[in-house]
Write a protein that holds these residues in place. Structure first.
Motif, mmCIF file in Angstrom:
data_model
loop_
_atom_site.group_PDB
_atom_site.id
_atom_site.type_symbol
_atom_site.label_atom_id
_atom_site.label_comp_id
_atom_site.label_asym_id
_atom_site.label_seq_id
_atom_site.Cartn_x
_atom_site.Cartn_y
_atom_site.Cartn_z
ATOM 1 N N ARG A 1 -47.112 1.735 0.298
ATOM 2 C CA ARG A 1 -49.060 1.959 0.415
ATOM 3 C C ARG A 1 -48.646 2.279 2.471
ATOM 4 N NH1 ARG A 1 -48.738 -2.303 -1.696
ATOM 5 N NH2 ARG A 1 -49.727 -1.671 -3.411
ATOM 6 N N ALA A 2 -47.100 1.659 3.190
ATOM 7 C CA ALA A 2 -47.552 1.780 4.460
ATOM 8 C C ALA A 2 -47.528 3.208 4.503
ATOM 9 C CB ALA A 2 -46.341 1.216 4.965
ATOM 10 N N LYS A 3 -46.644 3.924 4.074
ATOM 11 C CA LYS A 3 -46.874 5.924 4.524
ATOM 12 C C LYS A 3 -48.215 6.961 4.237
ATOM 13 C CE LYS A 3 -41.627 6.070 4.039
ATOM 14 N NZ LYS A 3 -40.877 7.207 3.570
ATOM 15 N N SER A 4 -48.415 5.562 2.799
ATOM 16 C CA SER A 4 -49.825 6.847 2.756
ATOM 17 C C SER A 4 -50.992 6.078 3.535
ATOM 18 C CB SER A 4 -50.122 6.577 1.313
ATOM 19 O OG SER A 4 -50.091 4.914 1.199
ATOM 20 N N PHE A 5 -50.943 4.888 4.180
ATOM 21 C CA PHE A 5 -52.217 5.084 4.910
ATOM 22 C C PHE A 5 -51.831 5.444 6.378
ATOM 23 C CE2 PHE A 5 -53.177 2.344 1.254
ATOM 24 C CZ PHE A 5 -54.881 2.621 1.049
ATOM 25 N N GLY A 6 -50.619 5.035 7.163
ATOM 26 C CA GLY A 6 -50.168 5.770 8.049
ATOM 27 C C GLY A 6 -49.252 6.574 8.740
ATOM 28 N N GLN A 7 -49.410 7.216 7.396
ATOM 29 C CA GLN A 7 -48.389 8.724 7.944
ATOM 30 C C GLN A 7 -49.308 9.723 7.255
ATOM 31 O OE1 GLN A 7 -44.461 9.336 6.010
ATOM 32 N NE2 GLN A 7 -43.886 10.773 7.065
ATOM 33 N N ALA A 8 -49.763 10.643 8.306
ATOM 34 C CA ALA A 8 -50.312 11.824 7.769
ATOM 35 C C ALA A 8 -49.554 13.467 6.884
ATOM 36 C CB ALA A 8 -51.743 12.546 8.833
ATOM 37 N N GLY A 9 -50.191 13.981 6.469
ATOM 38 C CA GLY A 9 -49.833 15.155 5.893
ATOM 39 C C GLY A 9 -48.937 15.209 4.734
ATOM 40 N N VAL A 10 -47.679 15.870 4.755
ATOM 41 C CA VAL A 10 -47.313 16.467 3.807
ATOM 42 C C VAL A 10 -46.646 14.620 3.219
ATOM 43 C CG1 VAL A 10 -45.439 17.416 2.449
ATOM 44 C CG2 VAL A 10 -46.959 18.982 4.048
ATOM 45 N N GLY A 11 -45.754 13.925 3.992
ATOM 46 C CA GLY A 11 -45.044 13.137 3.709
ATOM 47 C C GLY A 11 -45.943 11.808 3.342
ATOM 48 N N GLY A 12 -47.189 11.743 4.714
ATOM 49 C CA GLY A 12 -48.745 10.590 3.512
ATOM 50 C C GLY A 12 -48.878 10.904 2.626
ATOM 51 N N ASP A 13 -48.894 12.676 1.510
ATOM 52 C CA ASP A 13 -49.727 12.625 0.153
ATOM 53 C C ASP A 13 -48.704 12.306 -1.202
ATOM 54 O OD1 ASP A 13 -51.921 13.746 1.994
ATOM 55 O OD2 ASP A 13 -51.081 16.104 1.863
ATOM 56 N N LEU A 14 -47.515 13.045 -0.480
ATOM 57 C CA LEU A 14 -46.242 12.382 -1.520
ATOM 58 C C LEU A 14 -46.192 10.864 -1.599
ATOM 59 C CD1 LEU A 14 -43.523 14.793 0.227
ATOM 60 C CD2 LEU A 14 -44.846 15.509 -2.209
ATOM 61 N N ALA A 15 -46.668 10.485 0.136
ATOM 62 C CA ALA A 15 -46.660 8.385 -0.677
ATOM 63 C C ALA A 15 -47.272 8.114 -1.253
ATOM 64 C CB ALA A 15 -46.588 8.219 0.594
ATOM 65 N N GLN A 16 -48.708 9.089 -1.478
ATOM 66 C CA GLN A 16 -49.714 8.656 -2.251
ATOM 67 C C GLN A 16 -49.667 8.486 -3.784
ATOM 68 O OE1 GLN A 16 -52.364 7.357 -1.179
ATOM 69 N NE2 GLN A 16 -52.706 6.907 -3.687
ATOM 70 N N LEU A 17 -49.093 10.118 -4.223
ATOM 71 C CA LEU A 17 -48.427 10.894 -5.393
ATOM 72 C C LEU A 17 -47.359 9.281 -6.054
ATOM 73 C CD1 LEU A 17 -48.751 13.637 -4.641
ATOM 74 C CD2 LEU A 17 -50.345 12.889 -5.892
ATOM 75 N N ARG A 18 -46.536 8.972 -4.917
ATOM 76 C CA ARG A 18 -45.843 8.227 -5.822
ATOM 77 C C ARG A 18 -46.402 6.670 -6.108
ATOM 78 N NH1 ARG A 18 -40.742 6.616 -2.580
ATOM 79 N NH2 ARG A 18 -39.488 6.383 -4.809
ATOM 80 N N LEU A 19 -47.100 6.062 -5.414
ATOM 81 C CA LEU A 19 -47.663 4.990 -5.209
ATOM 82 C C LEU A 19 -48.480 5.156 -6.928
ATOM 83 C CD1 LEU A 19 -47.698 2.406 -3.969
ATOM 84 C CD2 LEU A 19 -49.438 2.798 -2.605
ATOM 85 N N SER A 20 -49.182 5.923 -6.713
ATOM 86 C CA SER A 20 -50.137 6.010 -7.594
ATOM 87 C C SER A 20 -49.885 6.524 -9.573
ATOM 88 C CB SER A 20 -51.043 7.485 -7.367
ATOM 89 O OG SER A 20 -50.573 8.410 -7.447
ATOM 90 N N LEU A 21 -48.424 7.080 -8.905
ATOM 91 C CA LEU A 21 -47.278 7.244 -9.891
ATOM 92 C C LEU A 21 -46.548 5.598 -10.838
ATOM 93 C CD1 LEU A 21 -46.558 8.841 -12.608
ATOM 94 C CD2 LEU A 21 -44.701 9.576 -10.510
ATOM 95 N N ARG A 22 -46.168 5.268 -9.867
ATOM 96 C CA ARG A 22 -45.422 3.479 -10.254
ATOM 97 C C ARG A 22 -46.505 2.794 -10.782
ATOM 98 N NH1 ARG A 22 -40.037 3.810 -7.298
ATOM 99 N NH2 ARG A 22 -40.870 1.340 -6.903
ATOM 100 N N THR A 23 -47.659 3.155 -9.364
ATOM 101 C CA THR A 23 -48.954 2.155 -10.130
ATOM 102 C C THR A 23 -49.193 1.802 -11.614
ATOM 103 O OG1 THR A 23 -49.041 1.454 -8.308
ATOM 104 C CG2 THR A 23 -50.873 0.707 -9.679
ATOM 105 N N SER A 24 -49.810 3.414 -12.184
ATOM 106 C CA SER A 24 -50.444 3.352 -13.045
ATOM 107 C C SER A 24 -49.430 3.210 -14.940
ATOM 108 C CB SER A 24 -50.777 5.065 -13.071
ATOM 109 O OG SER A 24 -51.121 5.122 -14.726
ATOM 110 N N MET A 25 -48.342 3.376 -14.644
ATOM 111 C CA MET A 25 -46.967 3.754 -14.869
ATOM 112 C C MET A 25 -46.546 1.651 -15.635
ATOM 113 S SD MET A 25 -46.234 6.526 -15.791
ATOM 114 C CE MET A 25 -44.521 6.182 -17.482
ATOM 115 N N ARG A 26 -46.484 1.172 -14.282
ATOM 116 C CA ARG A 26 -46.586 -0.552 -14.548
ATOM 117 C C ARG A 26 -47.203 -0.745 -15.373
ATOM 118 N NH1 ARG A 26 -46.286 -0.615 -8.826
ATOM 119 N NH2 ARG A 26 -43.626 -0.203 -9.473
ATOM 120 N N ALA A 27 -49.001 -0.512 -14.889
ATOM 121 C CA ALA A 27 -49.732 -1.280 -15.556
ATOM 122 C C ALA A 27 -49.590 -1.019 -16.534
ATOM 123 C CB ALA A 27 -51.054 -1.141 -15.215
#
Length: 273
Positions: free
Chosen positions: A51-77
């Motif tokens: 969550r910190a990377k997706s909001f604080g890091q720009a570029g490819v690293g932030g996009d990868l963090a956002q994808l991982r966070l959305s994937l983990r959140t959806s699967m866990r719910a």
């Protein structure tokens, strides 16, 4: 003596074996609890980091963090919803099996995203980012479909149960309010009337007279009056009879105590002894 020693030795070894088994079970349970706690703590730390990377890091690293966070959140719910619903609805067992197969694809994608986070060639990662985003959307869409279908099914069952319960309550309430039919009198007692206060039969005390009681008293009074009149007429006829003529003799009835029946025993004479 030897038998007692053998029995005591067997009991001792039995208690020791039981103690060892209980100790192993407790240790395994404690280990599972510790592993579960560590796993939850690690997952919380990873989610916070992503969550910190997706909001604080720009570029490819932030996009990868956002994808991982959305994937983990959806699967866990979805996992929590299916596991909670399968205890009440056995038909979700097949949905849970499908989700386990989907979980394998989700873990594989999460490992790929985690590996690409450490990839130094950002240009190559950016080229694969579109494909990774499509894979993530497909997996999250499938997980969301299972989750919302399970929730819609549970809500529909709850709605049907509430509708049936409301109908039963309305029926019971209508039955409780239907008091007009409960006060209807029996057809046999339609001619019932309360007694009126007034004078009853001649010679009776003044008070309430029931409808049937008044008729009975009147009939009794008329019968006694006719009997008295017959007695007076008979006396007049006896007085006016001829002097030499004997009045008619009354018929003497037989003593009922002297009537003998076949099944009665002969009475014994009384003695003075």
């Amino acid at each position: 003596m030897e038998a007692a020693i053998v029995i005591m030795a067997l009991l001792f070894f039995a208690f020791v074996a039981l103690g060892v088994y209980a100790t192993v079970k407790v240790v395994k349970a404690a280990k599972r609890g510790v592993d579960r706690t560590i796993h939850q703590a690690r997952r919380t730390v990873e989610d916070t980091t992503l969550r910190a990377k997706s909001f604080g890091q720009a570029g490819v690293g932030g996009d990868l963090a956002q994808l991982r966070l959305s994937l983990r959140t959806s699967m866990r719910a979805t996992q929590d919803a299916l596991q909670a619903g399968v205890a009440e609805d056995a038909s979700l067992k097949e949905s849970l099996d499908l989700f386990q197969r989907l979980t394998a694809h989700g873990r594989e994608l999460d490992e790929d995203l985690k590996r690409l986070e450490r990839e130094p060639d950002r240009a190559r990662v950016a080229a694969q980012l579109k494909d990774l985003r499509e894979r993530t959307e497909r997996i999250t869409h499938a997980a969301d479909s299972l989750r919302w279908a399970a929730r819609d099914r549970a809500r529909q069952f709850a709605e049907d149960d509430l509708t049936s319960l409301s109908a039963q309550i309305d029926l019971e309430a209508g039955a409780l309010r239907h008091w007009s039919g409960a006060t209807a009198q029996d057809p046999a007692s339609d001619d019932f009337s309360w007694p009126d206060a007034g004078a009853g039969a001649p010679g009776a005390e003044r008070g309430q007279v029931w409808p049937g009681e008044a008729d009975g008293r009147a009939a009794a009074s008329s019968a006694s009056a006719s009997a008295e009149a017959d007695g007076v007429n008979a006396g007049q006829r006896s007085d006016t009879a001829a002097p030499g003529q004997q009045p008619p003799q009354a018929i003497t009835a037989r003593d009922p105590r002297r009537t003998a029946y076949p099944w009665e025993k002969t009475a014994r004479p009384e003695t003075t002894n």
